[in-house]
Design a protein around this motif. Structure first.
Motif, PDB file in Angstrom:
ATOM      1  N   THR A  54      40.408  47.902  51.266  1.00 50.40           N
ATOM      2  CA  THR A  54      41.111  47.018  50.327  1.00 50.40           C
ATOM      3  C   THR A  54      40.330  45.709  50.213  1.00 50.40           C
ATOM      4  O   THR A  54      39.943  45.124  51.220  1.00 50.40           O
ATOM      5  CB  THR A  54      42.548  46.743  50.808  1.00 50.40           C
ATOM      6  OG1 THR A  54      43.230  48.000  50.917  1.00 50.40           O
ATOM      7  CG2 THR A  54      43.288  45.857  49.812  1.00 50.40           C
ATOM      8  N   THR A  55      40.088  45.318  48.967  1.00 51.95           N
ATOM      9  CA  THR A  55      39.413  44.034  48.724  1.00 51.95           C
ATOM     10  C   THR A  55      40.280  43.160  47.838  1.00 51.95           C
ATOM     11  O   THR A  55      41.113  43.659  47.078  1.00 51.95           O
ATOM     12  CB  THR A  55      38.057  44.215  48.019  1.00 51.95           C
ATOM     13  OG1 THR A  55      38.277  44.938  46.807  1.00 51.95           O
ATOM     14  CG2 THR A  55      37.074  44.971  48.890  1.00 51.95           C
ATOM     15  N   ARG A  56      40.059  41.862  47.971  1.00 48.86           N
ATOM     16  CA  ARG A  56      40.737  40.905  47.093  1.00 48.86           C
ATOM     17  C   ARG A  56      39.665  40.275  46.215  1.00 48.86           C
ATOM     18  O   ARG A  56      38.612  39.864  46.717  1.00 48.86           O
ATOM     19  CB  ARG A  56      41.444  39.837  47.929  1.00 48.86           C
ATOM     20  CG  ARG A  56      42.292  38.879  47.116  1.00 48.86           C
ATOM     21  CD  ARG A  56      43.021  37.854  47.972  1.00 48.86           C
ATOM     22  NE  ARG A  56      44.104  38.446  48.741  1.00 48.86           N
ATOM     23  CZ  ARG A  56      44.191  38.432  50.078  1.00 48.86           C
ATOM     24  NH1 ARG A  56      43.237  37.870  50.795  1.00 48.86           N
ATOM     25  NH2 ARG A  56      45.213  38.983  50.707  1.00 48.86           N
ATOM     26  N   ILE A  57      39.908  40.253  44.909  1.00 44.02           N
ATOM     27  CA  ILE A  57      38.918  39.663  43.996  1.00 44.02           C
ATOM     28  C   ILE A  57      39.600  38.706  43.014  1.00 44.02           C
ATOM     29  O   ILE A  57      40.826  38.685  42.891  1.00 44.02           O
ATOM     30  CB  ILE A  57      38.133  40.746  43.219  1.00 44.02           C
ATOM     31  CG1 ILE A  57      39.083  41.676  42.474  1.00 44.02           C
ATOM     32  CG2 ILE A  57      37.223  41.526  44.141  1.00 44.02           C
ATOM     33  CD1 ILE A  57      38.368  42.723  41.632  1.00 44.02           C
ATOM     34  N   HIS A  58      38.769  37.935  42.307  1.00 46.79           N
ATOM     35  CA  HIS A  58      39.317  36.883  41.433  1.00 46.79           C
ATOM     36  C   HIS A  58      38.767  36.981  40.016  1.00 46.79           C
ATOM     37  O   HIS A  58      37.933  36.177  39.618  1.00 46.79           O
ATOM     38  CB  HIS A  58      39.022  35.511  42.045  1.00 46.79           C
ATOM     39  CG  HIS A  58      39.745  35.312  43.329  1.00 46.79           C
ATOM     40  ND1 HIS A  58      41.061  34.900  43.373  1.00 46.79           N
ATOM     41  CD2 HIS A  58      39.365  35.544  44.601  1.00 46.79           C
ATOM     42  CE1 HIS A  58      41.457  34.863  44.640  1.00 46.79           C
ATOM     43  NE2 HIS A  58      40.453  35.249  45.405  1.00 46.79           N
ATOM     44  N   PRO A  59      39.276  37.939  39.254  1.00 44.86           N
ATOM     45  CA  PRO A  59      38.790  38.096  37.885  1.00 44.86           C
ATOM     46  C   PRO A  59      38.987  36.836  37.037  1.00 44.86           C
ATOM     47  O   PRO A  59      38.202  36.576  36.131  1.00 44.86           O
ATOM     48  CB  PRO A  59      39.621  39.263  37.334  1.00 44.86           C
ATOM     49  CG  PRO A  59      40.714  39.520  38.315  1.00 44.86           C
ATOM     50  CD  PRO A  59      40.267  38.957  39.624  1.00 44.86           C
ATOM     51  N   GLY A 103      27.655  46.058  38.602  1.00 43.15           N
ATOM     52  CA  GLY A 103      28.891  45.272  38.602  1.00 43.15           C
ATOM     53  C   GLY A 103      29.996  45.884  39.451  1.00 43.15           C
ATOM     54  O   GLY A 103      30.926  45.193  39.861  1.00 43.15           O
ATOM     55  N   PHE A 104      29.905  47.191  39.710  1.00 38.25           N
ATOM     56  CA  PHE A 104      30.991  47.838  40.462  1.00 38.25           C
ATOM     57  C   PHE A 104      31.104  47.240  41.863  1.00 38.25           C
ATOM     58  O   PHE A 104      32.197  47.129  42.422  1.00 38.25           O
ATOM     59  CB  PHE A 104      30.761  49.344  40.532  1.00 38.25           C
ATOM     60  CG  PHE A 104      31.972  50.116  41.009  1.00 38.25           C
ATOM     61  CD1 PHE A 104      33.092  50.247  40.197  1.00 38.25           C
ATOM     62  CD2 PHE A 104      31.989  50.704  42.270  1.00 38.25           C
ATOM     63  CE1 PHE A 104      34.222  50.952  40.627  1.00 38.25           C
ATOM     64  CE2 PHE A 104      33.112  51.419  42.708  1.00 38.25           C
ATOM     65  CZ  PHE A 104      34.226  51.533  41.884  1.00 38.25           C
ATOM     66  N   ARG A 105      29.976  46.810  42.420  1.00 38.23           N
ATOM     67  CA  ARG A 105      29.985  46.219  43.765  1.00 38.23           C
ATOM     68  C   ARG A 105      30.714  44.878  43.800  1.00 38.23           C
ATOM     69  O   ARG A 105      30.922  44.321  44.870  1.00 38.23           O
ATOM     70  CB  ARG A 105      28.542  46.070  44.265  1.00 38.23           C
ATOM     71  CG  ARG A 105      27.713  45.111  43.457  1.00 38.23           C
ATOM     72  CD  ARG A 105      26.254  45.131  43.889  1.00 38.23           C
ATOM     73  NE  ARG A 105      25.637  46.438  43.654  1.00 38.23           N
ATOM     74  CZ  ARG A 105      24.404  46.753  44.048  1.00 38.23           C
ATOM     75  NH1 ARG A 105      23.675  45.860  44.719  1.00 38.23           N
ATOM     76  NH2 ARG A 105      23.890  47.942  43.785  1.00 38.23           N
ATOM     77  N   LYS A 106      31.062  44.333  42.640  1.00 40.08           N
ATOM     78  CA  LYS A 106      31.885  43.122  42.617  1.00 40.08           C
ATOM     79  C   LYS A 106      33.377  43.463  42.515  1.00 40.08           C
ATOM     80  O   LYS A 106      34.223  42.579  42.390  1.00 40.08           O
ATOM     81  CB  LYS A 106      31.458  42.217  41.455  1.00 40.08           C
ATOM     82  CG  LYS A 106      30.051  41.649  41.649  1.00 40.08           C
ATOM     83  CD  LYS A 106      29.583  40.847  40.443  1.00 40.08           C
ATOM     84  CE  LYS A 106      30.264  39.490  40.393  1.00 40.08           C
ATOM     85  NZ  LYS A 106      29.731  38.666  39.272  1.00 40.08           N
ATOM     86  N   ILE A 107      33.681  44.765  42.535  1.00 34.56           N
ATOM     87  CA  ILE A 107      35.083  45.207  42.496  1.00 34.56           C
ATOM     88  C   ILE A 107      35.498  45.765  43.844  1.00 34.56           C
ATOM     89  O   ILE A 107      36.560  45.462  44.367  1.00 34.56           O
ATOM     90  CB  ILE A 107      35.263  46.248  41.371  1.00 34.56           C
ATOM     91  CG1 ILE A 107      34.980  45.596  40.009  1.00 34.56           C
ATOM     92  CG2 ILE A 107      36.681  46.845  41.415  1.00 34.56           C
ATOM     93  CD1 ILE A 107      34.970  46.561  38.834  1.00 34.56           C
ATOM     94  N   THR A 108      34.622  46.607  44.407  1.00 32.01           N
ATOM     95  CA  THR A 108      34.904  47.123  45.742  1.00 32.01           C
ATOM     96  C   THR A 108      33.588  47.509  46.416  1.00 32.01           C
ATOM     97  O   THR A 108      32.548  47.588  45.757  1.00 32.01           O
ATOM     98  CB  THR A 108      35.859  48.339  45.681  1.00 32.01           C
ATOM     99  OG1 THR A 108      36.236  48.706  47.014  1.00 32.01           O
ATOM    100  CG2 THR A 108      35.216  49.532  44.994  1.00 32.01           C
TER     101      THR A 108
END
Ligand code: TRP
Ligand code: ZN
Length: 883
Positions: A101-106, A130-135
């Motif tokens: 689980t990751t937390r991101i800030h779109p 870019g996928f590596r900036k999602i999980t």
């Protein structure tokens, strides 16, 4: 020096992935302030990896790790290592599940890469990395997995939840939230993942594939744009039908979705079953879109659709192979446009842009082969070389193998590699097997940078009735690539009788005259080759490199008189057009070099040849417009050593003034003959007429004394029912600084201030004006309420147009344009490095210019390269420029 990582990735270092992902389930909880992404993956060791690696390394950037479990058991911080780019597990079993689980800030993601917000929407852009900036994930195209995606969001603000593939389930949840579950049956690399959430309305239509399968086509847009989707939908249907007919390729899912977004770094993205598009390539109505917008929409929709087979079903093993999908798909969309429109017009436009953008890139410090050997930042390699030169390389194969063999090669490529991630060799090998030809020597086109130069000499022997043609090729060495090896160059040619203009039979020595062809493709493979043609009693007019059969620079043996003759007579439409280009180029470059000592005087012979072309009965309006278009400042800069854009502009304008003056009556007559009464229609014929009519207006306005033309232009702007004609009148009024311009600009602003795409036109007209106060105006417009310094379309329309389009102003000898760009980069680079790096590209060709500009440009690059915290993207471009 920059404090940035300068790590270089090399093709030679490729190794297969240590682990494969069989399935991934993503559970995305969308929220304005923080989004939670829970992934559950099943992984296994790759049996084809060279070493049996127990450690698992996943890519991840700017992610907050919330939780991680291996086969259900939570891992403590001792169970993994984390750095700014990777998550590594030291030891994992043969097969295992990983839950992360990751937390991101779109909401604060301005790079427009990964998951971000665009106005009220959530959307993604995952190509290339870019996928590596999602999980956390093995984010490389040769890892292909089956995706299921569960999206959850507040229902009122995000009523529509989309992802790739088929919708399996959806429903309401507590607290005003809802969810949707999507499943994509086709294994895919992570770069093709997409999600969209927001308030969208859908314009849809049915499609039945050639084999009778029903497909639903959907164009998703903001509700206020619902009426602007018809052209996009029609373009999609046309593209799907064409790919069935021309390449035997059918669509493979039950739905095909296109979503228009306002904030997008490039044109569009081919995510499986869920394309995401820059709104400018979707939305059109006659009031706000120009003819070229309509044309661009059709070709970008086609391009992304064609990726379904060339890109998605068969993808790239690694990013060095990017041209495998992009060059091939550009080739396919060019062929589509040629088949559904005018083939000669399409060819000329493609070559115009190749010469204007690709040739300069290939001659400068960022030159690279169609398949690069190394990169710092992959986003910098979505270049015109990879795309457009890549398409030319595919086109040369078509020319060399013939249409049927080429098609068999394509069929074999699809049959062999469906579902795989492959290299350029796989494509070449399919072509080689289908043709039985050794394509080894040809494959050098993928590895060697630089535009080859062909020098051709001809000698006629009237006694022997022989024409001798000697072809010399020169390939300059280029930085990172193999130096100067000869290439396989298909040289299409004909010989025309000077009087009758008829093509002559082409009989090489040793051949029989029976069934001699009227056109041939010579296969030039060596540095110097001589061809001897028999039965040529008089010196013919040589028509060389017909259809631009290879992406090379041709030093033509034709005299100016012969070029003028060919401009009116060559039976190859491309060469006929090009003869005019070459002639104008010689005159303009020589004229600019002679300044200031020798003021420019337009040769009368040029005016005469121009007038003849203008009245030629065998050119349709679209071709006529192209035939009389003078080469742009960009290509002239490339042709002038120690280039002086100001001098080139002076000479070019002086030529246009003379033509406008001397041909005034013909221009007026052609203007009148090409009016398109009745409602606006989008057809090749109507577009051709509007183009020629507006061209006439523009040229007439090049004569500063022609007040009648200025009144005609102003009236047209006021009376037009469509954007094409409004722009057709407004552009030349603004660009010649006529008094009518300001009031018309103000009216346009008033009418369209709430329509961003129309305002982009308003910004770019002003940024493109070759006038002394343009920079001041651009700076003022940067604080206009419709401007947004973080939106790529606004940036491209205003400052992008100024720096990359308005070459006269940008290259002002004072260096003001360069300093302006430097400040832009300082502001933009920390937020959107992709767009920033692209703007830095305006400075790379500094060595081409005269000393004063050269020095000022170099100083600007020096400043940029040392900006603290400069992105890898901009650093790569700037530092390569200095090398
Ligand atoms: N694959 C896209 C195309 O050519 C290009 C693209 C879309 C892209 N978005 C991007 C490239 C972002 C780099 C960065 O159709
Ligand atoms: Zn593409």
């Amino acid at each position: 020096m920059s404090d940035k990582p300068k790590e270089i990735t090399r093709l030679a270092d490729y190794t297969p992935p240590a682990h494969l992902v069989e399935t991934i389930h993503l559970d995305v909880h969308l929220d304005e302030t923080e989004t939670l992404v829970a992934s559950r993956m099943t992984l296994r060791r790759n049996p084809d990896a060279p070493t049996n690696q127990r450690a698992v390394r996943l890519d991840g950037r700017e992610l907050e790790l919330v939780e991680i479990r291996l086969d259900g058991a939570p891992l403590s911080t001792a169970g993994y290592t984390l750095d700014s780019e990777h998550l590594t597990l030291p030891d994992a079993p043969e097969r295992f599940t990983l839950e992360i689980t990751t937390r991101i800030h779109p909401e604060t993601n301005l790079s427009l890469e990964g998951l971000y917000r665009s106005r009220g929407l959530f959307c993604t852009q995952c190509e290339a990395e870019g996928f590596r900036k999602i999980t956390f994930y093995p984010d490389r195209p040769d890892v292909m997995a089956r995706f299921t995606v569960r999206l959850e969001a507040e229902r009122v603000r995000y009523p529509v939840l989309l992802s790739n593939g088929n919708l399996i389930e959806s429903g309401a949840l507590e607290n005003g939230r809802h969810f949707a579950l999507w499943e994509d049956p086709h294994p895919k690399p992570a770069y093709l993942f997409a999600l969209v959430a927001g308030n969208l309305s859908c314009h849809e239509g049915p499609f039945t594939t050639a084999s009778g399968r029903p497909v639903t086509l959907q164009i998703w847009v903001e509700p206020e744009n619902a009426e602007r989707c018809a052209h996009a939908l029609a373009s999609l249907e046309k593209s799907m039908r064409w790919d069935e007919e021309r390449f035997g390729r059918e669509y493979d899912l039950d739905r095909y979705m296109i979503v228009a977004v306002n904030d997008f770094n490039s044109g569009a993205m081919e995510n499986k079953g869920l394309n995401i598009f820059n709104a400018v390539y979707v939305l059109a109505d006659p009031e706000t879109a120009t003819d070229s917008n309509y044309e661009d929409i059709e070709s970008v929709i086609a391009h992304e659709y064609f990726h379904n087979w060339t890109g998605n079903r068969i993808t790239c093993r690694d990013w060095f192979q990017l041209s495998l999908k992009e060059g091939l798909t550009i080739f396919r969309d060019q062929e589509f446009s040629a088949d559904v429109g005018s083939r000669p017009v399409e060819r000329i436009r493609d070559v115009q842009s190749l010469r204007a953008f690709q040739f300069p890139e290939d001659a400068g410090p960022t030159a690279h082969p169609v398949r690069p050997d190394s990169y710092m930042e992959i986003n910098n390699f979505y270049t015109t070389t990879v795309y457009n030169k890549g398409a030319e390389v595919v086109r040369m194969l078509l020319t060399l193998l013939g249409k049927e063999t080429f098609r068999r090669g394509m069929d074999l490529y699809f049959a062999r590699h469906d579902g795989q991630a492959v290299t350029v060799e796989a494509f070449l090998d399919a072509m080689q097997t289908a043709s039985g030809q050794d394509l080894g020597p040809f494959s050098r086109w993928y590895r060697q940078a630089g535009t080859p130069e062909l020098t051709i000499r001809q000698q006629h022997d009237p006694d022997a009735e022989v024409l001798e043609i000697t072809v010399m090729q020169q390939c300059r060495a280029h930085g990172q690539s193999e130096a100067g090896e000869p290439l396989v160059i298909p040289l299409a040619m004909a010989l025309l009788d000077r009087d009758t203009r008829a093509p002559l039979p082409l009989i090489l020595e040793g051949e029989s005259p029976e069934n001699a062809p009227l056109e041939r493709v010579l296969e030039v493979t060596r540095p110097v080759v001589t061809y001897r043609f028999k039965n040529i009693p008089r010196p013919p007019l040589a028509s060389l490199l017909r259809g631009f059969s290879a992406p090379v620079k041709l030093n033509s043996p034709l005299s100016n008189d012969d070029l003028a003759l060919a401009w009116g007579a060559d039976n190859d439409p491309f060469n006929r057009w090009d003869a005019g280009q070459q002639l104008a180029m010689r005159i303009l470059v020589e004229g600019a070099r002679a300044l200031p000592d020798h003021p420019f005087a337009t040769p009368d012979s040029f005016v005469a040849a121009f007038a003849a072309t203008l009245t030629s009965p065998d050119l349709d309006p679209a071709m006529k417009s192209l035939a009389i278009t003078l080469p742009g400042i960009g290509v002239l800069i490339e042709a002038m050593p120690e280039a002086d854009p100001g001098a080139l502009f002076t000479v070019r304008e002086s030529l246009r003034r003379r033509l406008a003056h001397d041909c005034r009556d013909t221009l007026l007559a052609l203007h009148a003959a090409n009016l398109t009464p009745g409602p606006y229609r989008v057809s090749g014929e109507a577009i051709g007429k509007r183009t020629l009519k507006n061209f006439m207006l523009g040229l007439l306005l090049a004569d500063p004394d022609n007040d009648l033309a200025a009144r005609m232009a102003a009236d047209q702007v006021r009376q037009a029912d469509n954007m094409t004609d409004r722009m057709g009148g407004l552009v030349p009024l603004v660009h010649t600084g006529r008094p009518e311009a300001e009031e018309l600009l103000a009216a346009m602003e008033h009418r369209w201030r709430d329509n961003p795409l129309a305002m982009d036109k308003w910004f770019s007209i002003q940024a493109m004006a070759p006038l002394p106060d343009t920079l001041a105006r651009v700076q003022r417009l940067m604080s206009h309420p419709a401007y947004n310094p973080r939106n790529p379309n606004r940036i491209r329309a205003l400052v992008g147009t100024y720096c990359r389009g308005n070459l006269v102003c940008f290259h002002d000898p004072s260096g003001s344009g360069y300093r302006f760009l430097t400040e832009l980069i300082r502001d933009l680079d920390p937020h959107n490095p992709q767009i920033a790096a692209n703007l830095v590209g305006a400075l790379t060709r500094w060595r081409q210019f005269e000393p004063r500009r050269r020095e000022a440009m170099r100083q600007a690059i020096d400043t940029i390269v040392t900006l603290p915290g400069l992105s890898r993207n901009s650093y790569e471009i700037a530092s390569k420029s200095l090398a």
